[in-house]
Design an enzyme around this catalytic site. Structure first.
Site, PDB file in Angstrom:
ATOM      1  N   SER A 191       0.812  -1.227   0.000  1.00 48.74           N
ATOM      2  CA  SER A 191       0.000   0.000   0.000  1.00 48.74           C
ATOM      3  C   SER A 191       0.841   1.270   0.000  1.00 48.74           C
ATOM      4  O   SER A 191       0.401   2.308   0.491  1.00 48.74           O
ATOM      5  CB  SER A 191      -0.966   0.017   1.195  1.00 48.74           C
ATOM      6  OG  SER A 191      -1.794  -1.128   1.181  1.00 48.74           O
ATOM      7  N   ARG A 192       2.052   1.180  -0.525  1.00 51.44           N
ATOM      8  CA  ARG A 192       2.963   2.322  -0.608  1.00 51.44           C
ATOM      9  C   ARG A 192       3.376   2.875   0.756  1.00 51.44           C
ATOM     10  O   ARG A 192       3.912   3.976   0.849  1.00 51.44           O
ATOM     11  CB  ARG A 192       2.349   3.447  -1.459  1.00 51.44           C
ATOM     12  CG  ARG A 192       2.160   3.079  -2.927  1.00 51.44           C
ATOM     13  CD  ARG A 192       3.512   2.796  -3.586  1.00 51.44           C
ATOM     14  NE  ARG A 192       3.413   2.505  -5.016  1.00 51.44           N
ATOM     15  CZ  ARG A 192       3.336   1.274  -5.530  1.00 51.44           C
ATOM     16  NH1 ARG A 192       3.307   0.224  -4.716  1.00 51.44           N
ATOM     17  NH2 ARG A 192       3.278   1.087  -6.831  1.00 51.44           N
ATOM     18  N   LEU A 193       3.141   2.118   1.807  1.00 47.72           N
ATOM     19  CA  LEU A 193       3.583   2.540   3.136  1.00 47.72           C
ATOM     20  C   LEU A 193       4.973   1.949   3.393  1.00 47.72           C
ATOM     21  O   LEU A 193       5.184   1.113   4.273  1.00 47.72           O
ATOM     22  CB  LEU A 193       2.570   2.105   4.200  1.00 47.72           C
ATOM     23  CG  LEU A 193       1.197   2.759   4.069  1.00 47.72           C
ATOM     24  CD1 LEU A 193       0.242   2.225   5.124  1.00 47.72           C
ATOM     25  CD2 LEU A 193       1.320   4.277   4.191  1.00 47.72           C
TER      26      LEU A 193
END
Length: 213
Positions: A191-193
């Site tokens: 999730s692009r975290l």
């Protein structure tokens, strides 16, 4: 085409990275990640993106190969009269980026730049294949030439000139050392975290901190 590009994405799921996972010394941490990349069979794990800014203030980037790393910094070799060489002489600051997509990892390095000693440049130059040694004399790197024939004709001339002789290091060719004051280790996450652990040199000591993705 623009829609197809916009839709390209990958979710990163291999590993996580926390400040408790890394070593106190970022050079040791770099070596650890580099060794993992090397033994994972990644093609040219020593390839890095070198970013410079010349006297005009215009940024420029290209891929070069790291040839040494120790507590003093990260070393690569080039023609001092090339575009990147002149940029680094005019503005001795650089950024390096290593990207290992197979491991979902990236390493960013920033710092000031200095030329390595003549002795270090000689030692590395003498270890190069003979063809590469002659190539360092052939190319006026970054200059405009009429055709490839210019290079091949000059190569033949120099091969004859140095026939049966050791090839000396050209005075315009040698190493630069990037002395880091910032090194960041990036590990892709879902999730692009992503995980980003950054080392900053503050008054001679490395500060480790987590950075928001």
């Amino acid at each position: 085409m623009s829609t197809e590009i916009a839709d390209l994405r990958k979710d990163y799921t291999l590993n996580g990275l926390d400040s408790t996972d890394v070593m106190a010394d970022p050079i040791a941490q770099f070596r650890q990640w580099f060794d993992v990349a090397l033994h994972a069979g990644i093609p040219e794990p020593n390839a890095m993106h070198l970013s410079t800014v010349g006297s005009t203030g215009r940024p420029s980037g290209r891929i070069v190969l790291i040839k040494d790393v120790d507590e003093r910094g990260f070393v690569f070799y080039t023609n001092y009269e090339s575009e990147k060489g002149q940029s680094l002489i005019a503005n001795p600051i650089a950024a390096l980026t290593f990207f290992y997509p197979e491991l979902e990892r990236q390493i960013r390095i920033e710092g000031v730049v200095e030329k390595v000693s003549k002795e270090e440049s000689d030692t590395y130059f003498n270890s190069r294949p003979r063809g590469s040694q002659i190539g360092a004399w052939v190319s006026h790197q970054s200059s405009v030439i009429a055709s490839r024939d210019v290079l091949e004709n000059r190569q033949q001339e120099l091969e004859a000139q140095f026939d049966g002789k050791a090839v000396p290091r050209p005075p315009h060719w040698g190493g630069f050392r990037v002395i880091p004051d910032l090194i960041e280790f990036w590990q892709g996450r879902p999730s692009r975290l992503h995980d980003r652990i950054r080392y900053r040199l503050v008054e001679g000591s490395w500060i480790i901190e987590r950075v928001s993705p």
